[in-house]
Design an enzyme around this catalytic site. Structure first.
Site, PDB file in Angstrom:
ATOM      1  N   LYS A  77      49.870   6.921  54.488  1.00  0.00           N
ATOM      2  CA  LYS A  77      51.044   7.866  54.956  1.00  0.00           C
ATOM      3  C   LYS A  77      51.500   7.617  56.300  1.00  0.00           C
ATOM      4  O   LYS A  77      50.897   7.243  57.208  1.00  0.00           O
ATOM      5  CB  LYS A  77      50.312   9.268  55.041  1.00  0.00           C
ATOM      6  CG  LYS A  77      51.037  10.595  55.178  1.00  0.00           C
ATOM      7  CD  LYS A  77      50.202  11.767  55.000  1.00  0.00           C
ATOM      8  CE  LYS A  77      51.152  13.146  54.998  1.00  0.00           C
ATOM      9  NZ  LYS A  77      50.207  14.191  54.799  1.00  0.00           N
ATOM     10  N   SER A 152      52.238  17.407  51.954  1.00  0.00           N
ATOM     11  CA  SER A 152      53.035  16.524  52.672  1.00  0.00           C
ATOM     12  C   SER A 152      52.804  15.042  52.280  1.00  0.00           C
ATOM     13  O   SER A 152      53.595  14.144  52.783  1.00  0.00           O
ATOM     14  CB  SER A 152      52.931  16.400  54.165  1.00  0.00           C
ATOM     15  OG  SER A 152      51.619  16.460  54.574  1.00  0.00           O
ATOM     16  N   SER A 176      48.315  19.600  51.634  1.00  0.00           N
ATOM     17  CA  SER A 176      49.245  18.206  51.512  1.00  0.00           C
ATOM     18  C   SER A 176      48.290  17.014  50.729  1.00  0.00           C
ATOM     19  O   SER A 176      49.118  16.168  50.575  1.00  0.00           O
ATOM     20  CB  SER A 176      49.556  18.038  53.059  1.00  0.00           C
ATOM     21  OG  SER A 176      50.474  18.838  53.670  1.00  0.00           O
TER      22      SER A 176
END
Length: 462
Positions: A77, A152, A176
């Protein structure tokens, strides 16, 4: 090859039926094919990955694999620091930022032999469950390119769903790891805080945000957890139990298990299609031998507790940055964090402590809780957020995520597992929540559900 499970890929590598170089190239070819349409990988480290794959092949030829992920392509990420690879946090302020060190989760994956293929898209500083930012734009849902991937960790979910990476890491404060897994028909686990170390120079005792794994199967989730979990003295809440606990068998006899089913977590609005799909989950578990009971929950104390702690965290973490250079959502959170008082924090602590005590009693009666991950299916990618659910208007961009962030307050592990599809073909996940520290139990129940339904095997038509 790119849609094989990570465990299968590793078996092929170890038996020399495929080389790390060949496996990497299959993923690079897939990225070239689909990433321009999906926009999941925002920084590609192809040359470095090729060098590492070649070295991995040499080590395999010498009979010296580095660890349980040796030769496996993975993605990280873009909130997660990667030494020598651009890490922007989704913010123009860090558009050219290249860290000097790896974050702990990246270091552990690399020490286990994983090969970093690139970085996955995220909203600015992970703010919100819709993966879009000013640097890279929006990540699109591979099941319908006009829809959001959630967030996210939306880039990670889309990359997994389309076969661009074998495994991915993410993080979860308000959903997320779970919302994007639900939106993209993959699996994600929010671990118990401390299960995966999260050292921080400013918020080391903060427990709402946790790093964790994403994958296409629960067995692959457990594989990644076996690598990233375990004690780290730099993280004061770190759990001492070794990650090797996740290498054990995932098979679970559900006979006699007591499972609570909450279709709306105590009165939250839920989209009709999401409600229809998730309503099938209890019958699956009953068919496997569990005793499932619908319950009435009151988790409303989690609302104030989450919002106060989150606002405080944003002011602490991003309040010193130039506010005019930040996106609207980050600024909004910082402003609210600056208004938090000692009395507010005391109320949040009191609410959360009471909720934890009540849920301890709840999990004394029930082994697990199941509920919708998200209150809605994937929404239009051009919408900033969900503003209405089942006829109820929502006050702000956070409110549609309550079914996920109320669970975040419980200090409990929670997994998102594919549950089915809307009539329009959009994925919907079910959330499996266990008592604090029961991460392995959550994975075992998720594995049983996954095998019974097979929904996770349905791939996007890209």
């Amino acid at each position: 090859m790119h849609y094989l499970t990570a465990t299968t890929m590793l078996d092929l590598l170890r038996t020399r039926q495929v080389s790390a170089t060949e496996l990497l190239q299959a993923h690079l070819d897939r990225i070239e094919e689909v990433n321009p349409r999906v926009n999941a990988i925002v920084t590609l480290a192809a040359d470095r990955a090729r060098q590492e794959a070649a070295e991995a092949d040499r080590d395999l030829a010498r009979g010296r694999p580095h660890g349980p992920l040796h030769g496996l392509p993975v993605a990280h990420k873009d909130l997660t620091d990667t030494a020598g690879i651009r890490t922007t946090y989704g913010s123009p302020l860090f558009a050219d930022h290249v860290p000097d060190t790896d974050s702990p989760i990246v270091r552990r994956m690399r020490e286990a032999g994983a090969i970093t293929i690139g970085k996955t898209n995220t909203p600015e500083f992970g703010t919100g469950s819709h993966t879009v930012n000013k640097l890279f734009g929006a990540t699109r849902n591979p099941y319908d390119l006009s829809k959001s991937t959630g967030g996210s960790s939306g880039g990670a979910a889309a990359a997994l769903a389309t076969g661009m990476t074998a495994l991915a890491d993410g993080s979860d404060m308000g959903g997320s790891l779970r919302n994007p897994a639900s939106f993209c028909n993959v699996v994600g686990l929010r671990p118990t805080p401390g299960r995966v170390p999260a050292p921080s120079p400013t918020a080391a005792w903060f427990t709402l945000g946790v790093p964790g794994p994403m994958a296409r199967t629960v067995a692959d989730l457990a594989l990644l957890m076996s690598v990233i979990a375990g004690f780290d003295a730099a993280s004061p809440l770190s759990i001492t139990e070794s990650g090797t606990v996740f290498t054990g068998p995932l098979e679970l006899d559900l006979t006699g298990l007591r499972i609570a089913w909450s279709p709306d977590l105590g009165g939250l609005p839920v989209d009709a299609e999401t409600a229809r799909v998730t309503a099938g989950a209890p019958a699956v578990l009953t068919g496997l031998g569990a005793r499932v009971e619908q319950v009435e929950l009151d988790l409303s104390d989690a609302e104030d507790a989450f919002r106060i702690y989150r606002a405080w965290y944003y002011a602490l973490s991003f309040g010193d940055l130039p506010q005019d250079a930040l996106g609207e959502n980050v600024r909004w959170n910082v402003e609210r964090g600056r208004a938090v008082t000692g009395a507010d924090l005391a109320r949040a602590e009191r609410l959360r402590s009471g909720l934890y005590r009540r849920m301890t009693g709840f999990f004394g009666t029930y082994d697990f809780l199941i509920a919708p991950v998200s209150q809605v299916p994937p929404f239009p990618v051009d919408a900033p957020y969900v503003s209405e659910i089942d006829g109820q208007e929502l006050p702000d961009y956070l409110a549609w995520m309550r079914s996920a962030y109320w669970i975040s307050v419980l200090h409990a592990p929670a997994a998102s597992v594919p549950c089915g599809f809307t009539t329009g073909g959009l994925p919907v996940g079910v959330q499996i929540v266990g008592p604090p520290f029961a991460d392995l139990g959550v994975l075992r129940l998720a594995h049983a559900f996954e095998r019974a339904t097979g929904h996770g095997a349905r791939r996007p038509a890209l």
